[in-house]
Design a protein around this motif. Structure first.
Motif, PDB file in Angstrom:
ATOM      1  N   MET A 100       0.820  -1.135   0.065  1.00 38.08           N
ATOM      2  CA  MET A 100      -0.036   0.211  -0.232  1.00 38.08           C
ATOM      3  C   MET A 100       0.855   1.176  -0.028  1.00 38.08           C
ATOM      4  N   LYS A 101       0.505   2.150  -0.681  1.00 38.30           N
ATOM      5  CA  LYS A 101       1.209   3.373  -1.027  1.00 38.30           C
ATOM      6  C   LYS A 101       0.985   4.322   0.224  1.00 38.30           C
ATOM      7  N   ARG A 102       2.152   4.756   1.120  1.00 37.66           N
ATOM      8  CA  ARG A 102       2.036   5.541   2.099  1.00 37.66           C
ATOM      9  C   ARG A 102       1.718   7.016   1.928  1.00 37.66           C
ATOM     10  N   ASP A 103       0.775   7.712   2.613  1.00 37.83           N
ATOM     11  CA  ASP A 103       0.129   8.926   2.451  1.00 37.83           C
ATOM     12  C   ASP A 103       1.536   9.809   2.400  1.00 37.83           C
ATOM     13  N   LYS A 104       1.559  10.981   1.461  1.00 43.27           N
ATOM     14  CA  LYS A 104       2.921  11.712   1.317  1.00 43.27           C
ATOM     15  C   LYS A 104       3.217  12.500   2.411  1.00 43.27           C
ATOM     16  N   ASN A 105       2.204  13.077   3.230  1.00 41.31           N
ATOM     17  CA  ASN A 105       2.416  13.739   4.555  1.00 41.31           C
ATOM     18  C   ASN A 105       3.078  13.035   5.545  1.00 41.31           C
ATOM     19  N   LEU A 106       3.147  11.765   5.589  1.00 43.24           N
ATOM     20  CA  LEU A 106       3.808  10.879   6.626  1.00 43.24           C
ATOM     21  C   LEU A 106       5.179  10.901   6.494  1.00 43.24           C
ATOM     22  N   PRO A 107       6.054  10.506   7.481  1.00 45.66           N
ATOM     23  CA  PRO A 107       5.688  10.859   8.656  1.00 45.66           C
ATOM     24  C   PRO A 107       5.546  12.158   9.221  1.00 45.66           C
ATOM     25  N   LEU A 108       4.804  12.573  10.216  1.00 43.12           N
ATOM     26  CA  LEU A 108       4.645  13.856  10.737  1.00 43.12           C
ATOM     27  C   LEU A 108       5.877  14.198  11.561  1.00 43.12           C
ATOM     28  N   THR A 109       6.306  15.402  11.704  1.00 45.65           N
ATOM     29  CA  THR A 109       7.345  15.760  12.591  1.00 45.65           C
ATOM     30  C   THR A 109       6.845  15.727  14.150  1.00 45.65           C
ATOM     31  N   THR A 146       1.276  26.597   7.752  1.00 47.02           N
ATOM     32  CA  THR A 146       1.372  25.443   6.761  1.00 47.02           C
ATOM     33  C   THR A 146       0.199  24.280   7.101  1.00 47.02           C
ATOM     34  N   LEU A 147      -0.322  24.070   8.321  1.00 45.27           N
ATOM     35  CA  LEU A 147      -1.433  23.177   8.595  1.00 45.27           C
ATOM     36  C   LEU A 147      -2.504  23.894   8.034  1.00 45.27           C
ATOM     37  N   LEU A 148      -2.860  25.175   8.092  1.00 42.00           N
ATOM     38  CA  LEU A 148      -3.901  25.738   7.369  1.00 42.00           C
ATOM     39  C   LEU A 148      -4.133  25.331   6.177  1.00 42.00           C
ATOM     40  N   ARG A 149      -2.986  25.464   5.231  1.00 47.35           N
ATOM     41  CA  ARG A 149      -2.894  25.489   3.823  1.00 47.35           C
ATOM     42  C   ARG A 149      -3.042  24.085   3.451  1.00 47.35           C
ATOM     43  N   ARG A 150      -2.627  22.913   4.228  1.00 45.70           N
ATOM     44  CA  ARG A 150      -2.686  21.632   3.941  1.00 45.70           C
ATOM     45  C   ARG A 150      -4.136  21.138   4.347  1.00 45.70           C
ATOM     46  N   ASN A 151      -5.006  22.162   5.063  1.00 47.62           N
ATOM     47  CA  ASN A 151      -6.412  21.882   5.474  1.00 47.62           C
ATOM     48  C   ASN A 151      -6.405  20.693   6.718  1.00 47.62           C
ATOM     49  N   PHE A 152      -5.511  20.890   7.387  1.00 45.00           N
ATOM     50  CA  PHE A 152      -5.186  19.910   8.781  1.00 45.00           C
ATOM     51  C   PHE A 152      -5.780  20.436   9.944  1.00 45.00           C
ATOM     52  N   ILE A 153      -5.922  21.878   9.880  1.00 48.07           N
ATOM     53  CA  ILE A 153      -6.651  22.643  11.014  1.00 48.07           C
ATOM     54  C   ILE A 153      -7.520  23.868  10.204  1.00 48.07           C
ATOM     55  N   LYS A 154      -8.124  24.342  10.967  1.00 48.93           N
ATOM     56  CA  LYS A 154      -9.058  25.269  10.336  1.00 48.93           C
ATOM     57  C   LYS A 154      -9.522  26.567  11.656  1.00 48.93           C
ATOM     58  N   ASP A 182     -11.243  17.201   9.849  1.00 45.28           N
ATOM     59  CA  ASP A 182     -11.297  15.643   9.749  1.00 45.28           C
ATOM     60  C   ASP A 182     -10.218  15.078   8.912  1.00 45.28           C
ATOM     61  N   GLU A 183      -9.566  15.910   7.975  1.00 44.47           N
ATOM     62  CA  GLU A 183      -8.461  15.491   7.282  1.00 44.47           C
ATOM     63  C   GLU A 183      -7.332  15.343   8.186  1.00 44.47           C
ATOM     64  N   GLY A 184      -7.289  16.478   9.240  1.00 44.17           N
ATOM     65  CA  GLY A 184      -6.248  16.494  10.101  1.00 44.17           C
ATOM     66  C   GLY A 184      -6.353  15.180  11.002  1.00 44.17           C
ATOM     67  N   LYS A 185      -7.493  15.026  11.548  1.00 41.74           N
ATOM     68  CA  LYS A 185      -7.761  13.659  12.213  1.00 41.74           C
ATOM     69  C   LYS A 185      -7.082  12.390  11.645  1.00 41.74           C
ATOM     70  N   ARG A 186      -7.538  12.156  10.410  1.00 41.87           N
ATOM     71  CA  ARG A 186      -7.102  11.269   9.544  1.00 41.87           C
ATOM     72  C   ARG A 186      -5.590  10.961   9.489  1.00 41.87           C
ATOM     73  N   ILE A 187      -4.844  12.060   9.294  1.00 40.22           N
ATOM     74  CA  ILE A 187      -3.389  12.106   9.308  1.00 40.22           C
ATOM     75  C   ILE A 187      -2.818  11.668  10.585  1.00 40.22           C
TER      76      ILE A 187
END
Lengths: 210, 104
Positions: free
Chosen positions: B1-10, B54-62, B78-83
């Motif tokens: 399975m291809k890993r999400d490109k945002n992983l790993p998080l710092t 950066t997190l706002l731009r990636r839609n991980f937070i609002k 929701d996207e942030g929770k998923r990641i």
């Protein structure tokens, strides 16, 4: 009190302003012409500079509040000025406004893209001046083209010398004014390159894990 | 399975997202991150501001509407929770396989 100084290195500028504060000069405003200071009792503080632009007043306010809450007073800078100056108010707190290498370096990346956009903004003007014939780039190879007097180069003797000497100051002014824009564009590109180098130096030069 | 490109998080981003499961403004996030990390991760203002951008731009937070007109309040999306879940699973896996390979 006003002082003039130009520095591309934000860290040098921080050091200088911190030194000024120790001598009792607190930065009150920064303009393109230089720095304006209040005279205050000497302060043992730290001045730090961030580089950011803001599109909305609310964003700017939120940014300043975040710094204020964490012990940094915003002393100079506007929404569109780019450079934002902060003075440490909390004696105990952090002396840095960046806690990792990546964000410390990113500040120079933002500075570099500003210089580059300035250069790019002037290029179309330069190109249109060349195409419209207002500026003739060939003149820098053949200075004769800077002289507009009809038939000047066919004249001889005294009449040539008179006409030539008469037009020379104008030709020089023409040359200098034609040079202004290309020199400006080159300066902007040089500043962009310098900031980009600082970005890379900080990003790769210091410890930051693997 | 291809890993999400945002992983790993710092580490910092992980803690910020974790802190934002409940809405908070900038300085509260800093305090929460320090607390969650047992004092290991202390963020400076400039670094946090950049991270939030950066997190706002990636839609991980609002940002959410509040009474405080001077400070913006953020919350995870929701996207942030998923990641965040994906990164948590990634680390759980590392923790699971490490003793199995003989490291105590």
């Amino acid at each position: 009190m006003r002082k003039c100084r130009f520095s591309l290195d934000l860290e040098h500028e921080e050091k200088w302003l911190t030194e000024m504060a120790k001598q009792g000069l607190s930065l009150s405003r920064k303009t393109v012409f230089g720095y304006e200071f209040w005279q205050i009792p000497p302060q043992d503080t730290v001045i730090r500079i961030d580089y950011r632009h803001f599109n909305r007043p609310a964003d700017f306010e939120d940014y300043r509040m975040l710094f204020k809450d964490s012990g940094w007073e915003h002393i100079a800078g506007t929404e569109s000025s780019g450079t934002q100056y902060f003075k440490k108010t909390d004696k105990e707190g952090e002396t840095q406004i960046f806690s990792d290498t990546a964000s410390k370096a990113a500040r120079y990346r933002r500075l570099s893209s500003l210089w580059l956009s300035l250069a790019l903004a002037h290029l179309p003007i330069l190109i249109s001046l060349i195409y419209s014939g207002t500026v003739d780039p060939l003149a820098f190879l053949k200075p004769r083209l800077l002289y507009y007097t009809p038939g000047l180069w066919d004249m001889t003797g005294g009449s040539f010398l008179d006409a030539f000497l008469f037009e020379t100051p104008f030709a020089i002014m023409r040359g200098v004014s034609w040079l202004l824009l290309p020199v400006l564009v080159c300066l902007c590109i040089a500043c962009a390159a310098r900031s980009e180098m600082q970005y890379r130096k900080i990003k790769h030069g210091r410890k930051g894990g693997f | 399975m291809k890993r999400d490109k945002n992983l790993p998080l710092t580490e910092t981003v992980y803690y910020i997202l974790l802190a934002l499961l409940k809405p908070a403004h900038g300085y509260l996030i800093m305090e929460k991150v320090e607390e969650l990390s047992d004092g290991q991760v202390r963020m400076a203002a400039g670094t946090l501001y950049g991270a939030l951008e950066t997190l706002l731009r990636r839609n991980f937070i609002k940002s959410v509407q509040t009474d405080d007109s001077r400070r913006k309040v953020y919350v995870i999306t929701d996207e942030g929770k998923r990641i965040l879940c994906l990164d948590c699973q990634r680390m759980s896996h590392m923790i699971h396989v490490t003793p199995r390979e003989g490291l105590q």
